[in-house]
Design an enzyme around this catalytic site. Structure first.
Site, PDB file in Angstrom:
ATOM      1  N   ASN A 257      18.550   7.493  -9.580  1.00 17.77           N
ATOM      2  CA  ASN A 257      18.181   7.334 -11.203  1.00 17.77           C
ATOM      3  C   ASN A 257      18.275   5.845 -11.520  1.00 17.77           C
ATOM      4  O   ASN A 257      19.079   5.224 -10.937  1.00 17.77           O
ATOM      5  CB  ASN A 257      19.221   8.362 -11.856  1.00 17.77           C
ATOM      6  CG  ASN A 257      20.587   7.468 -12.077  1.00 17.77           C
ATOM      7  OD1 ASN A 257      20.428   6.870 -13.215  1.00 17.77           O
ATOM      8  ND2 ASN A 257      21.457   7.510 -11.435  1.00 17.77           N
TER       9      ASN A 257
ATOM     10  N   SER B  65      27.322   0.502 -13.262  1.00 18.83           N
ATOM     11  CA  SER B  65      25.841   1.085 -13.260  1.00 18.83           C
ATOM     12  C   SER B  65      25.090   0.007 -12.513  1.00 18.83           C
ATOM     13  O   SER B  65      24.988  -1.284 -13.122  1.00 18.83           O
ATOM     14  CB  SER B  65      25.488   1.375 -14.358  1.00 18.83           C
ATOM     15  OG  SER B  65      24.184   1.973 -14.260  1.00 18.83           O
TER      16      SER B  65
ATOM     17  N   PHE C 245      22.075   3.672 -19.029  1.00 15.65           N
ATOM     18  CA  PHE C 245      22.705   4.289 -20.131  1.00 15.65           C
ATOM     19  C   PHE C 245      22.051   4.707 -21.559  1.00 15.65           C
ATOM     20  O   PHE C 245      22.165   4.319 -22.646  1.00 15.65           O
ATOM     21  CB  PHE C 245      23.363   3.049 -20.649  1.00 15.65           C
ATOM     22  CG  PHE C 245      24.697   2.748 -19.726  1.00 15.65           C
ATOM     23  CD1 PHE C 245      25.114   3.518 -18.884  1.00 15.65           C
ATOM     24  CD2 PHE C 245      25.275   1.339 -19.963  1.00 15.65           C
ATOM     25  CE1 PHE C 245      26.062   2.940 -17.731  1.00 15.65           C
ATOM     26  CE2 PHE C 245      26.435   0.928 -19.148  1.00 15.65           C
ATOM     27  CZ  PHE C 245      26.610   1.964 -18.004  1.00 15.65           C
TER      28      PHE C 245
ATOM     29  N   LYS D 267      35.470   2.427 -13.566  1.00 14.54           N
ATOM     30  CA  LYS D 267      34.617   2.855 -12.421  1.00 14.54           C
ATOM     31  C   LYS D 267      33.766   1.895 -11.847  1.00 14.54           C
ATOM     32  O   LYS D 267      33.175   1.156 -12.629  1.00 14.54           O
ATOM     33  CB  LYS D 267      33.600   4.145 -13.119  1.00 14.54           C
ATOM     34  CG  LYS D 267      32.822   4.714 -12.173  1.00 14.54           C
ATOM     35  CD  LYS D 267      32.069   5.672 -12.587  1.00 14.54           C
ATOM     36  CE  LYS D 267      31.390   6.554 -11.755  1.00 14.54           C
ATOM     37  NZ  LYS D 267      30.818   7.695 -12.425  1.00 14.54           N
TER      38      LYS D 267
ATOM     39  N   ASN E 109      21.952  -0.035 -13.118  1.00 12.22           N
ATOM     40  CA  ASN E 109      20.731   0.001 -14.054  1.00 12.22           C
ATOM     41  C   ASN E 109      20.806  -0.531 -15.475  1.00 12.22           C
ATOM     42  O   ASN E 109      19.788  -0.455 -16.235  1.00 12.22           O
ATOM     43  CB  ASN E 109      20.266   1.732 -14.275  1.00 12.22           C
ATOM     44  CG  ASN E 109      20.426   2.205 -13.100  1.00 12.22           C
ATOM     45  OD1 ASN E 109      19.544   1.926 -12.193  1.00 12.22           O
ATOM     46  ND2 ASN E 109      20.821   3.549 -12.887  1.00 12.22           N
ATOM     47  N   THR E 110      21.757  -1.469 -15.448  1.00  6.71           N
ATOM     48  CA  THR E 110      22.068  -2.408 -16.862  1.00  6.71           C
ATOM     49  C   THR E 110      21.926  -3.700 -16.258  1.00  6.71           C
ATOM     50  O   THR E 110      23.043  -3.916 -15.450  1.00  6.71           O
ATOM     51  CB  THR E 110      23.018  -1.945 -17.768  1.00  6.71           C
ATOM     52  OG1 THR E 110      22.970  -0.746 -18.148  1.00  6.71           O
ATOM     53  CG2 THR E 110      23.283  -3.028 -18.688  1.00  6.71           C
TER      54      THR E 110
ATOM     55  N   ASN F  66      30.590   4.707  -8.100  1.00  2.22           N
ATOM     56  CA  ASN F  66      29.341   4.937  -8.710  1.00  2.22           C
ATOM     57  C   ASN F  66      28.360   5.278  -8.049  1.00  2.22           C
ATOM     58  O   ASN F  66      28.360   5.333  -6.510  1.00  2.22           O
ATOM     59  CB  ASN F  66      28.875   3.626  -9.820  1.00  2.22           C
ATOM     60  CG  ASN F  66      28.203   4.283 -11.124  1.00  2.22           C
ATOM     61  OD1 ASN F  66      27.222   5.030 -10.753  1.00  2.22           O
ATOM     62  ND2 ASN F  66      28.544   3.657 -12.217  1.00  2.22           N
TER      63      ASN F  66
END
Length: 349
Positions: free
Chosen positions: A122, A186, A126, A228, A188-189, A257
Site C-alpha cells: 500500500n 510509514s 495517511f 511505531k 508513504n509520507t 510497520n
C-alpha cells in the site's frame, strides 16, 4: 512463552467464499464495502457468536486488555467502524493514522494484492478526514475494549515542524484514548522515517513527553504513548532509537510497520510498486527486529509485535520474542475473523 500447536492459517470456508467475491473487486473498494457490511448490527451479532473466544485477560501499560490480540492501525483510519471491528473479538483496536488536517493521501491505485504471497503493498499516504472527525467518532463508540489512536503529520508539514503536528494531535485525542501511538515509520509520507533517528527523534520525543506530562496533570489521567517504527532499521539505527526511547521514558514500542524491501516478492508483478509491503513475507524480518528491540529495551518499555501474523503460532512467536501484545492487519484480510480467535487461543497461557 511457548506457542500452542497451531501451525497453519485457520481454514474458514464461509470467509473463504466471501473473500473470493471481494477479491474480484478493486482492493480499496472491497475494503470499504467490507467495513460497511460490518457496520450492520445483525452482521456484528452473527460474527460475535460465530468467532467467540474465551476471555484471556492481561495487564499491559497499566491497562486491562481482555486478550493480547489487537487490530493494527490503518484498517479504520477515521474511527468510523470501531464498534463493527470490535465484534471480531479484539482485545484492543488502534484507529488512525490521523493527521491534524484532512488530506486525500496519494493517488489511486494505491493498494495491491499479492495473493499467492498473502501480502499487500500500500501507498495510502495517511489519507484521513482529520483529527477532529476522528474525535467526534471516538466519542460515540460503544466498544468496551482498549482503544489506541495512531497519530501522524500532514504531508505538507516539514520535518522541522513535525513535532507541532504530533503534539497537536496528542492534545486533541488524549482524553479519548487509552493509549496513543506516534507513527514515524510509514514509507508513504516523504521523509517521515527520518524522524526515527538522531536529533529529530530526540526533539520529537522530548516534545511528546512534555505534552503528555502536562495533559496527565490537566486530565488527572495518564495515557501511555507508544512509538511505531519501521522493520527496515539496522542494528546501529536501533541502538540510537532504543537509547532515545529509554532516555525519554516512552511507554511502548510497536515493531513494526510495513517494509520497503521486496526480496521476498521480487518476482511478483507488483514488486516494483512503491509503498509498504505487509503480510506473510514480512514475518521473518518483523520477528527479527522485534527480538532486536527486546534485547535493547528489556522491561523499560512495553513491546507490541506486528507483521506477518497468519496463524496463532505466529502470534505466540511474537510473545516468545518479547512482545506483550500482538496486532493483526493483512492476515485478517486473507484469513478472516477466525484468525483473531486462533491468535487469542494460542496466546492464552
Amino acid at each position: 512463552m511457548e506457542s500452542k500447536s497451531f501451525s497453519q492459517p485457520p481454514n474458514d470456508l464461509l470467509y473463504s467464499l466471501g473473500r473470493a467475491i471481494l477479491f474480484e473487486m478493486d482492493p480499496e473498494k472491497a475494503h470499504d464495502l467490507t467495513l460497511q457490511m460490518l457496520s450492520k448490527p445483525a452482521v456484528q451479532a452473527r460474527l460475535a457468536a460465530r468467532y467467540a473466544a474465551a476471555a484471556a485477560p492481561t495487564e499491559v501499560l497499566g491497562l486491562n486488555f481482555r486478550n493480547r490480540i489487537g487490530l493494527a492501525a490503518g484498517l479504520d483510519k477515521n474511527g468510523d467502524y470501531i464498534d463493527a471491528l470490535g465484534a471480531l473479538g479484539f482485545g484492543h483496536i488502534e484507529v488512525g493514522t490521523v493527521t491534524p488536517r484532512p488530506q486525500p493521501g496519494n493517488d489511486q491505485p494505491r493498494l495491491f494484492r499479492l495473493t499467492q504471497h498473502r501480502a499487500l503493498i500500500n501507498r495510502f499516504g495517511f489519507n484521513n478526514k482529520g483529527v477532529d472527525h476522528l474525535v467526534r467518532k471516538v466519542r460515540l463508540r460503544r466498544y468496551p475494549g482498549i482503544l489506541g489512536i495512531n497519530i501522524g503529520k500532514n504531508a505538507v508539514t516539514s520535518l522541522q515542524e513535525a513535532h507541532n503536528d504530533y503534539t497537536y494531535c496528542l492534545e486533541r485525542v488524549y482524553r479519548y484514548a487509552d493509549y496513543v501511538t506516534v507513527n514515524i515509520s510509514s514509507p508513504n509520507t516523504s521523509g517521515l522515517r527520518d524522524l526515527q533517528h538522531g536529533e529529530r527523534l530526540d526533539h520529537l520525543l522530548e516534545s511528546l513527553k512534555s505534552t503528555q506530562s502536562r495533559l496527565a496533570t490537566e486530565y488527572e489521567r495518564y495515557v501511555p504513548v507508544a512509538v511505531k517504527i519501521a522493520p527496515d532499521m539496522s542494528d546501529e539505527e536501533l541502538d540510537g532509537f532504543c537509547n532515545a526511547v529509554i532516555a525519554n521514558e516512552i511507554d511502548a514500542v510497536i515493531t513494526g510497520n510495513t517494509t520497503s524491501g521486496r526480496d521476498t516478492v521480487r518476482h511478483h508483478l507488483y514488486a516494483r510498486e512503491a509503498g509498504g509491503l505487509s503480510g506473510a513475507p514480512l514475518k521473518p524480518l518483523a520477528d527479527d527486529r522485534l527480538q532486536a528491540v527486546s534485547e535493547r529495551i528489556g522491561s523499560k518499555a512495553a513491546l507490541i509485535g506486528v507483521g506477518g501474523v497468519s496463524c496463532g503460532q505466529d502470534a505466540g512467536r511474537k510473545l516468545a520474542l518479547g512482545a506483550s501484545l500482538v496486532q493483526l492487519y493483512t492476515g485478517l484480510i486473507y484469513q478472516g475473523p477466525a484468525l483473531v480467535r486462533d491468535c487469542i487461543e494460542c496466546t492464552n497461557p
